[in-house]
Design an enzyme around this catalytic site. Structure first.
Site, PDB file in Angstrom:
ATOM      1  N   SER A 196      59.348 109.084  41.520  1.00 43.66           N
ATOM      2  CA  SER A 196      58.556 108.609  40.392  1.00 43.66           C
ATOM      3  C   SER A 196      57.611 107.465  40.727  1.00 43.66           C
ATOM      4  O   SER A 196      56.966 106.915  39.825  1.00 43.66           O
ATOM      5  CB  SER A 196      59.451 108.180  39.216  1.00 43.66           C
ATOM      6  N   GLN A 239      65.778 120.259  37.924  1.00 47.44           N
ATOM      7  CA  GLN A 239      64.504 119.840  38.515  1.00 47.44           C
ATOM      8  C   GLN A 239      63.488 120.912  38.124  1.00 47.44           C
ATOM      9  O   GLN A 239      63.300 121.890  38.841  1.00 47.44           O
ATOM     10  CB  GLN A 239      64.661 119.703  40.027  1.00 47.44           C
ATOM     11  N   GLY A 259      59.796 111.865  47.360  1.00 50.23           N
ATOM     12  CA  GLY A 259      60.772 112.156  46.309  1.00 50.23           C
ATOM     13  C   GLY A 259      60.143 112.821  45.087  1.00 50.23           C
ATOM     14  O   GLY A 259      58.920 112.925  44.963  1.00 50.23           O
ATOM     15  N   HIS A 260      60.989 113.228  44.170  1.00 53.69           N
ATOM     16  CA  HIS A 260      60.494 113.948  42.987  1.00 53.69           C
ATOM     17  C   HIS A 260      59.660 113.042  42.075  1.00 53.69           C
ATOM     18  O   HIS A 260      59.923 111.860  41.964  1.00 53.69           O
ATOM     19  CB  HIS A 260      61.627 114.627  42.211  1.00 53.69           C
ATOM     20  N   ASN A 261      58.649 113.650  41.486  1.00 59.10           N
ATOM     21  CA  ASN A 261      57.757 112.973  40.526  1.00 59.10           C
ATOM     22  C   ASN A 261      56.816 111.961  41.172  1.00 59.10           C
ATOM     23  O   ASN A 261      56.062 111.292  40.457  1.00 59.10           O
ATOM     24  CB  ASN A 261      58.540 112.238  39.421  1.00 59.10           C
TER      25      ASN A 261
END
Lengths: 339, 339, 339
Positions: B270, B209, B250-252
């Protein structure tokens, strides 16, 4: 390229070394000595970077890529231009993750107990373990080797932690036995009292919570999760399972091995979950259920009955995933007819 | 009147000064020098208090109110008794908030690094910034001017924080660039590893990450939220957006500007959210979606597809809000027929 | 038997003493002096252990049990073998909890302020109270007698805490009045700013949050919860109520007495909840509603309207529980017909 404020790059490495790490097929002799200094996506990679192609969704980026090397499978290799420098592996995505860890290794530990940490004299700290500022380690706690205990972490009396674990800042861990290579993000509670009460004349009285939390090796737990200890039995998180952020695990829950539990899932007390189970985000599972191994539960499901091994369920109340899709379709049609 | 244990009142102020702060119409000469010492609701206000009338729901409290002055719009002014002392503004609710901040200004900072804080020698702390007991500031971290870093906050290596930020107690912030005037409540995680894994022979292996969290200026984040850093791209919270408690990002994820995200919402990896989007509490949004600007998503929705800009959706799976109401009506009717 | 790493057993006790604690019927003279050294489930108990039988589900374990004594009700006593040593009480489950507390009393406090804690000189700490490492106690805070303030807890200025409270590690408490015998698990936020904004020319402006959190006596709060303070009124958690993990309570919510709020429930601002209300896990309740006393709300419900006292509701949008079951049945049937 990762922001150097936060990520410290190793390397460069010659392609032969990279190929060895990922178990790639033999390289062309000229390729073996090419120097690679970073990883990058196909569209941003330059001649010093290694990239990956593993999904046809990114086909448009493949031909124009200036990447110095591309990790790829034999099956997809025909999509690449003839002049590409290819590194063949069976599983490019996994190989790329391995190369990532080569270029961005975990931070080196400074095996010191910070002066502002409070470590009980009876606690045992393994060799090579770093204890950060403000951490508090309780009586008879036993922490393994090469662990990183983040700032302001609180480890309760008697807690056992294996080797190579990483406990994020501000976590609170009590009544727990934790295996090797466990990674826990920040602000996580482990070992809290379960939610069990019995009515008394003056209101609810708490049932004693005399169990533990057992976290087996290789488990990864996301930020701000809360995992209660058992009432009499233990709460168990099986080896290799991964939990996303803000997950709630009730007392006596037994989660199997290699489960994938997405964000904000809640599993109520005493439910037993098999191995390899996947639960989508915000799913709730009622108490005292059995969820069979390899079951898949769609996001936001409400599971009120046992789920058979290998089945795929969704909805609320959760039913077989095809039935659920039929239900949502039927409702959509119905509402158009009726109105 | 606010509890003096917790809130420190400034003033009194003459009405002319108050009018100036809120941009009110010119006062009557006699009113300008009236002294006001506090804010209060219509029904509890006395002659030294200023109150507000902005909603006909509170009409019953208007006539009997003993408030020394009432903030009101021209449009609603005819409801007020003739003897009321009125302060005319176009937006009374906003003006009342401004007067509130006049009487209850933010706590004055004590620009000191507490002796029990651990600040890396390479970190930069801006002028006027207060660092509370037990805080830990990492290597090369850069904190702006007039910030308040609460007790036991952990700021990771390299983190950048703008001016006039307030980070609540026990927050953990890593891998983040934070703009000016950001306010974060307590026990918040920012910069944790995203939930990305790839199967390997021994189980799930973590995808690196390597992204960051970018929090733009003026963002406000509620208690116990968790925001993952990006995998390769950044996770972004757009300027002026506000998040309630226990939200999972969440990530992105890229959240636009001026979004309103209510409690316990989860947005999976995302997904891209436009500007001015509103999400009701406990809504879940699946990964890799596009939510158009100014979309409104009803509470507890489960969003599984893209949402067009400006549209209003609800339910699970989320559909147009009218369709959802039709669905719930149809189901209610149906169940009465069938049984 | 509980793991001695984590739980410290008292005793042994003679059966007469145990009977006195639980208010049991008079024992047979020979039984009164029998020594008991632990509690245990029927199937694992030995001659030195006391066990309990309160539910026919465990009937199979009753006859073969080697327990030295069994707590039981008169009503169920005929199921026990003639040779069993029985302790008669009206409510065996509650009596067993009491015996549990006898053998596993709460940890004895060490009434010391740890040297690494930061206590404002104006704060008052009651007799017998233990303040753990890294805790931060604000100006004019007032903490009662025999409290345990865990490691790295942050108590804000002016906070009032009653006697015999237990605040878990890494909690953040501000703007709060807390009664006697309140227990709060770890990583809990109490007193955060509520989610109230008013549009301004440059975006959302925060409404002042000038209220408090009032937590009445005997309340128990699970790990990683977040409870906002009121905007002008107070947020109230009524006496004896219990909250599970990761619960979100919005500003101005007034929760009654003896409520049971399961994991990940969210209650939006200004909703008023009566006494003895039960809410299943992941339930969401909209703002400004009235939930009548003794109402029961099934898990994962979405409550969008007032709920009458004593009623049982479920589903989303929540309806009477029978209606909800009818709805789910109808949908299941419908989808089979249509497809």
């Amino acid at each position: 390229m990762a922001d150097a404020r936060f990520f410290h790059r190793a390397g460069p490495f010659v392609l032969a070394d990279i190929a060895a790490v990922v178990g790639a097929e033999a390289l062309l002799p000229d390729d073996a000595t090419v120097s690679i200094s970073d990883i990058a996506a196909l569209d941003s990679a330059g001649p010093d970077d290694i990239s990956v192609f593993h999904d046809l969704r990114y086909l448009n980026a493949l031909a124009p890529s200036r990447a110095g090397a591309i990790i790829i499978s034999r099956k997809l290799a025909h999509h690449a231009p003839a002049e590409s420098r290819l590194v063949y592996v069976p599983d490019p995505r996994r190989a790329y993750a391995q190369v990532g860890r080569l270029f961005y290794p975990p931070q080196t530990l400074v095996p010191v107990v910070h002066a502002s940490a409070t470590v009980h004299p009876s606690a045992h700290i393994g060799q090579g373990t770093q204890i950060d500022p403000g951490a508090v380690i309780g009586r008879d706690a036993d922490i393994g080797e090469r662990c990183h205990i983040g700032p302001n972490v609180v480890i309760g009396d008697g807690v056992l932690i294996g080797n190579d674990c990483r406990i994020g800042a501000n976590c609170c861990i009590s009544h727990a036995l934790i295996g090797h290579r466990v990674e826990i993000e920040t602000c996580v509670t482990i070992g809290s009292q379960g939610f069990g009460f019995v009515p008394g004349p003056a209101g609810l009285e708490r049932m004693l919570q005399l169990g533990r939390v057992v976290i087996e090796e290789g488990v990864k737990i996301g930020a701000n999760c809360a995992i209660d200890r058992g009432a009499t039995e233990d709460t168990v998180i099986g080896a290799g399972s991964v939990l996303d952020n803000l997950v709630h695990i009730g007392h006596n829950v037994r989660l199997g091995r290699h489960c994938v539990i997405c964000g904000q899932v809640g599993i109520a007390g005493s439910t037993v979950v098999g191995d390899g189970v996947m639960m989508g985000g915000q799913t709730g599972v009622a108490d005292h259920l059995n969820i069979g191994s390899r079951a898949q539960i769609a996001a936001k499901s409400g599971v009120m009955r046992d789920v058979a091994a290998g089945s795929v369920v969704g909805g609320f109340p959760a039913v077989g995933i095809k039935d659920w899709h039929r239900q949502t379709t039927s409702i959509a049609r119905l509402s158009k007819k009726v109105v």
